[in-house]
Design a protein around this motif. Sequence first.
Motif, PDB file in Angstrom:
ATOM      1  N   PHE A 239       0.858  -1.184   0.000  1.00 40.88           N
ATOM      2  CA  PHE A 239       0.000   0.000   0.000  1.00 40.88           C
ATOM      3  C   PHE A 239       0.900   1.242   0.000  1.00 40.88           C
ATOM      4  O   PHE A 239       1.651   1.452   0.963  1.00 40.88           O
ATOM      5  CB  PHE A 239      -0.905   0.022   1.232  1.00 40.88           C
ATOM      6  CG  PHE A 239      -1.876  -1.127   1.302  1.00 40.88           C
ATOM      7  CD1 PHE A 239      -3.167  -0.992   0.816  1.00 40.88           C
ATOM      8  CD2 PHE A 239      -1.495  -2.340   1.853  1.00 40.88           C
ATOM      9  CE1 PHE A 239      -4.067  -2.041   0.877  1.00 40.88           C
ATOM     10  CE2 PHE A 239      -2.379  -3.398   1.923  1.00 40.88           C
ATOM     11  CZ  PHE A 239      -3.671  -3.251   1.418  1.00 40.88           C
ATOM     12  N   PHE A 240       0.832   2.024  -1.072  1.00 41.27           N
ATOM     13  CA  PHE A 240       1.584   3.274  -1.126  1.00 41.27           C
ATOM     14  C   PHE A 240       0.713   4.408  -0.611  1.00 41.27           C
ATOM     15  O   PHE A 240      -0.397   4.614  -1.094  1.00 41.27           O
ATOM     16  CB  PHE A 240       2.044   3.573  -2.551  1.00 41.27           C
ATOM     17  CG  PHE A 240       2.804   4.866  -2.654  1.00 41.27           C
ATOM     18  CD1 PHE A 240       4.105   4.953  -2.181  1.00 41.27           C
ATOM     19  CD2 PHE A 240       2.209   5.999  -3.189  1.00 41.27           C
ATOM     20  CE1 PHE A 240       4.807   6.145  -2.252  1.00 41.27           C
ATOM     21  CE2 PHE A 240       2.897   7.198  -3.263  1.00 41.27           C
ATOM     22  CZ  PHE A 240       4.203   7.267  -2.797  1.00 41.27           C
ATOM     23  N   VAL A 241       1.219   5.135   0.378  1.00 41.90           N
ATOM     24  CA  VAL A 241       0.462   6.222   0.995  1.00 41.90           C
ATOM     25  C   VAL A 241       1.067   7.554   0.536  1.00 41.90           C
ATOM     26  O   VAL A 241       2.155   7.920   0.954  1.00 41.90           O
ATOM     27  CB  VAL A 241       0.501   6.132   2.532  1.00 41.90           C
ATOM     28  CG1 VAL A 241      -0.380   7.221   3.145  1.00 41.90           C
ATOM     29  CG2 VAL A 241       0.065   4.740   3.005  1.00 41.90           C
ATOM     30  N   PRO A 242       0.371   8.282  -0.344  1.00 45.09           N
ATOM     31  CA  PRO A 242       0.922   9.551  -0.852  1.00 45.09           C
ATOM     32  C   PRO A 242       0.750  10.667   0.175  1.00 45.09           C
ATOM     33  O   PRO A 242      -0.373  11.039   0.519  1.00 45.09           O
ATOM     34  CB  PRO A 242       0.106   9.815  -2.116  1.00 45.09           C
ATOM     35  CG  PRO A 242      -1.206   9.128  -1.856  1.00 45.09           C
ATOM     36  CD  PRO A 242      -0.909   7.944  -0.977  1.00 45.09           C
ATOM     37  N   VAL A 243       1.860  11.182   0.683  1.00 44.98           N
ATOM     38  CA  VAL A 243       1.845  12.259   1.674  1.00 44.98           C
ATOM     39  C   VAL A 243       2.808  13.344   1.204  1.00 44.98           C
ATOM     40  O   VAL A 243       3.869  13.035   0.671  1.00 44.98           O
ATOM     41  CB  VAL A 243       2.266  11.750   3.067  1.00 44.98           C
ATOM     42  CG1 VAL A 243       2.089  12.841   4.122  1.00 44.98           C
ATOM     43  CG2 VAL A 243       1.478  10.506   3.454  1.00 44.98           C
ATOM     44  N   HIS A 244       2.435  14.587   1.433  1.00 41.97           N
ATOM     45  CA  HIS A 244       3.250  15.698   0.942  1.00 41.97           C
ATOM     46  C   HIS A 244       3.924  16.448   2.087  1.00 41.97           C
ATOM     47  O   HIS A 244       4.113  17.652   2.032  1.00 41.97           O
ATOM     48  CB  HIS A 244       2.391  16.647   0.113  1.00 41.97           C
ATOM     49  CG  HIS A 244       1.720  15.971  -1.045  1.00 41.97           C
ATOM     50  ND1 HIS A 244       2.417  15.538  -2.154  1.00 41.97           N
ATOM     51  CD2 HIS A 244       0.433  15.608  -1.250  1.00 41.97           C
ATOM     52  CE1 HIS A 244       1.580  14.965  -3.003  1.00 41.97           C
ATOM     53  NE2 HIS A 244       0.372  14.985  -2.482  1.00 41.97           N
TER      54      HIS A 244
END
Length: 218
Positions: free
Chosen positions: A15-20
Amino acid sequence: VSPHRTLNPRDADFFFVPVHGGCYISRFTRPTPRHNLYVKPRGGAPILGNAHYRAALDWVRSRHPWWNVSGGADHMFAFPHDEGSCVAPIELRPAILISSWGRTELGPRNSTTTMGEHNWYNRRTLPLMYASYRCFEPGKDIVMPVFTSLSQLATSPYVAEGMPRGGAAARPAPKRRLLFHFRGQILRYVPTYSFGIRQQLLGLYGCKTGKEIANPKD
């Protein structure tokens, strides 16, 4: 859509969690847009970045069951800024952390950046961070190269060696002119920067005929 992506979490291996959160720490574009987190009042960019990633983790935990299924071991978070995942929340220790900073020592005692806004080492807040354990764990975490567009790579005569261009016969790559190229500075008078590696290379090769090092800035 990539064949490696699935919308069914039961079929997913990771699971890739896109966070900035990196936008608190680095400016990825110039000029910096007003909505960028970097231009907000900061009070410690690594602290705010750390909190941003933690908020994302809390959201994932509260709305999806998958983190708890694996204990986070199959979740991936990217840290594309200076000092990489040193600033990650300590709660992400079981997850796969992706950065360009593969600092492997246990319990690092300093931040190596020369930019004050990137300095995460603060004894008061260190327990909140992955760096209280380490910044990179071999065998679990992943080192990624600094971002370069595919179109830029495709124009390199070294990458294209042996590949025909526009129907023409392939041409051998030209002889390399540079021995080393640093994306940034060498900072010869700051021995802690780059753990002294850049300075040692400059000392070994910087004055030798036929050897050239790009960006030998002070």
